[in-house]
Design a protein around this motif. Sequence first.
Motif, PDB file in Angstrom:
ATOM      1  N   LEU A  94       0.820  -1.212   0.000  1.00  0.00           N
ATOM      2  CA  LEU A  94       0.000   0.000   0.000  1.00  0.00           C
ATOM      3  C   LEU A  94       0.855   1.263   0.000  1.00  0.00           C
ATOM      4  N   ARG A  95       1.909   1.284   0.801  1.00  0.00           N
ATOM      5  CA  ARG A  95       2.757   2.470   0.908  1.00  0.00           C
ATOM      6  C   ARG A  95       3.568   2.716  -0.360  1.00  0.00           C
ATOM      7  N   TYR A  96       4.038   1.647  -0.978  1.00  0.00           N
ATOM      8  CA  TYR A  96       4.936   1.793  -2.120  1.00  0.00           C
ATOM      9  C   TYR A  96       4.286   1.374  -3.434  1.00  0.00           C
ATOM     10  N   LEU A  97       3.040   1.754  -3.608  1.00  0.00           N
ATOM     11  CA  LEU A  97       2.336   1.457  -4.841  1.00  0.00           C
ATOM     12  C   LEU A  97       2.939   2.294  -5.967  1.00  0.00           C
ATOM     13  N   VAL A  98       3.645   1.650  -6.862  1.00  0.00           N
ATOM     14  CA  VAL A  98       4.286   2.337  -7.988  1.00  0.00           C
ATOM     15  C   VAL A  98       3.888   1.597  -9.264  1.00  0.00           C
ATOM     16  N   PRO A  99       3.027   2.215 -10.082  1.00  0.00           N
ATOM     17  CA  PRO A  99       2.629   1.533 -11.319  1.00  0.00           C
ATOM     18  C   PRO A  99       3.798   1.424 -12.296  1.00  0.00           C
ATOM     19  N   SER A 100       3.754   0.379 -13.111  1.00  0.00           N
ATOM     20  CA  SER A 100       4.767   0.183 -14.150  1.00  0.00           C
ATOM     21  C   SER A 100       4.254   0.727 -15.476  1.00  0.00           C
ATOM     22  N   VAL A 101       5.132   1.384 -16.202  1.00  0.00           N
ATOM     23  CA  VAL A 101       4.779   1.931 -17.509  1.00  0.00           C
ATOM     24  C   VAL A 101       4.744   0.789 -18.519  1.00  0.00           C
ATOM     25  N   THR A 102       3.617   0.678 -19.228  1.00  0.00           N
ATOM     26  CA  THR A 102       3.497  -0.336 -20.276  1.00  0.00           C
ATOM     27  C   THR A 102       3.754   0.260 -21.658  1.00  0.00           C
ATOM     28  N   SER A 103       3.456   1.571 -21.826  1.00  0.00           N
ATOM     29  CA  SER A 103       3.805   2.248 -23.066  1.00  0.00           C
ATOM     30  C   SER A 103       3.827   3.762 -22.860  1.00  0.00           C
ATOM     31  N   ILE A 104       4.593   4.414 -23.704  1.00  0.00           N
ATOM     32  CA  ILE A 104       4.677   5.870 -23.690  1.00  0.00           C
ATOM     33  C   ILE A 104       3.853   6.367 -24.878  1.00  0.00           C
ATOM     34  N   VAL A 105       2.801   7.103 -24.595  1.00  0.00           N
ATOM     35  CA  VAL A 105       1.926   7.614 -25.651  1.00  0.00           C
ATOM     36  C   VAL A 105       2.563   8.842 -26.299  1.00  0.00           C
ATOM     37  N   ARG A 106       3.042   9.769 -25.431  1.00  0.00           N
ATOM     38  CA  ARG A 106       3.651  10.997 -25.947  1.00  0.00           C
ATOM     39  C   ARG A 106       4.413  11.681 -24.819  1.00  0.00           C
ATOM     40  N   ILE A 107       5.465  12.387 -25.199  1.00  0.00           N
ATOM     41  CA  ILE A 107       6.193  13.275 -24.290  1.00  0.00           C
ATOM     42  C   ILE A 107       6.263  14.613 -24.997  1.00  0.00           C
ATOM     43  N   LYS A 108       5.690  15.631 -24.390  1.00  0.00           N
ATOM     44  CA  LYS A 108       5.619  16.946 -25.033  1.00  0.00           C
ATOM     45  C   LYS A 108       6.297  17.980 -24.145  1.00  0.00           C
ATOM     46  N   GLN A 109       7.099  18.826 -24.759  1.00  0.00           N
ATOM     47  CA  GLN A 109       7.770  19.896 -24.033  1.00  0.00           C
ATOM     48  C   GLN A 109       7.030  21.212 -24.246  1.00  0.00           C
ATOM     49  N   TYR A 110       6.699  21.847 -23.121  1.00  0.00           N
ATOM     50  CA  TYR A 110       6.111  23.187 -23.118  1.00  0.00           C
ATOM     51  C   TYR A 110       7.126  24.120 -22.466  1.00  0.00           C
ATOM     52  N   PRO A 111       6.948  25.430 -22.556  1.00  0.00           N
ATOM     53  CA  PRO A 111       7.887  26.330 -21.872  1.00  0.00           C
ATOM     54  C   PRO A 111       7.926  26.025 -20.362  1.00  0.00           C
ATOM     55  N   GLY A 112       9.060  25.552 -19.907  1.00  0.00           N
ATOM     56  CA  GLY A 112       9.250  25.268 -18.479  1.00  0.00           C
ATOM     57  C   GLY A 112       8.606  23.993 -17.975  1.00  0.00           C
ATOM     58  N   MET A 113       8.108  23.133 -18.866  1.00  0.00           N
ATOM     59  CA  MET A 113       7.403  21.936 -18.406  1.00  0.00           C
ATOM     60  C   MET A 113       7.462  20.826 -19.456  1.00  0.00           C
ATOM     61  N   TRP A 114       7.636  19.601 -18.973  1.00  0.00           N
ATOM     62  CA  TRP A 114       7.536  18.405 -19.811  1.00  0.00           C
ATOM     63  C   TRP A 114       6.274  17.672 -19.364  1.00  0.00           C
ATOM     64  N   VAL A 115       5.462  17.239 -20.300  1.00  0.00           N
ATOM     65  CA  VAL A 115       4.247  16.493 -19.978  1.00  0.00           C
ATOM     66  C   VAL A 115       4.336  15.119 -20.651  1.00  0.00           C
ATOM     67  N   TRP A 116       4.216  14.084 -19.835  1.00  0.00           N
ATOM     68  CA  TRP A 116       4.294  12.703 -20.302  1.00  0.00           C
ATOM     69  C   TRP A 116       2.900  12.090 -20.247  1.00  0.00           C
ATOM     70  N   ASP A 117       2.450  11.509 -21.344  1.00  0.00           N
ATOM     71  CA  ASP A 117       1.221  10.716 -21.372  1.00  0.00           C
ATOM     72  C   ASP A 117       1.648   9.256 -21.432  1.00  0.00           C
TER      73      ASP A 117
END
Length: 174
Positions: A94-117
């Motif tokens: 319960l404390r260390y619930l860390v989901p595993s990534v199965t696929s990367i849909v997109r990684i987009k860079q905005y000014p001052g921010m990266w957004v990962w789907d």
Amino acid sequence: MESTQPVSPAETSYEIRLLEPADLRFRRSDGGVLTLEYKEERHPEVLLYRTYPLSRHEQYLSVRSGKGEEIGVLERLSDLDPESQAEARKELKLRYLVPSVTSIVRIKQYPGMWVWDLQTTLGPIKMSMRNLHEHIQAIGSDRLLLSDIDGNRCEIFSIEALDANSRKILSRII
């Protein structure tokens, strides 16, 4: 007026109390809270923390009171009775619930921010990161731990196990 002298770090003593597994019992209260019986001590609420959360999941567990004060350290979870092991593993999961990534849909860079789907074992997730080097931690040569600005975490257990498109997206930024 009395003056107090600052205590130097050399004068401060920090002792780690290793808990004897034969004298330790984890149980659940009627309300589902993890409790501890240790020798003559009774703790109505305890918290478990991994001192080595990335490499030794069931070794050197910090056992703390409900207020966060350390009671002691359990060297190996496997040394406990089966019921205590099961309760401790349930709590750690319960404390260390860390989901595993199965696929990367997109990684987009905005000014001052990266957004990962991302798609994960717990469903889709969106992570926002200010800079990559603070939010991507390499664990060995093929594993990554990702964290975002809100403290959410997920892991890429194996870069090589990702699909070709996900690896291509990831290779553009690391």
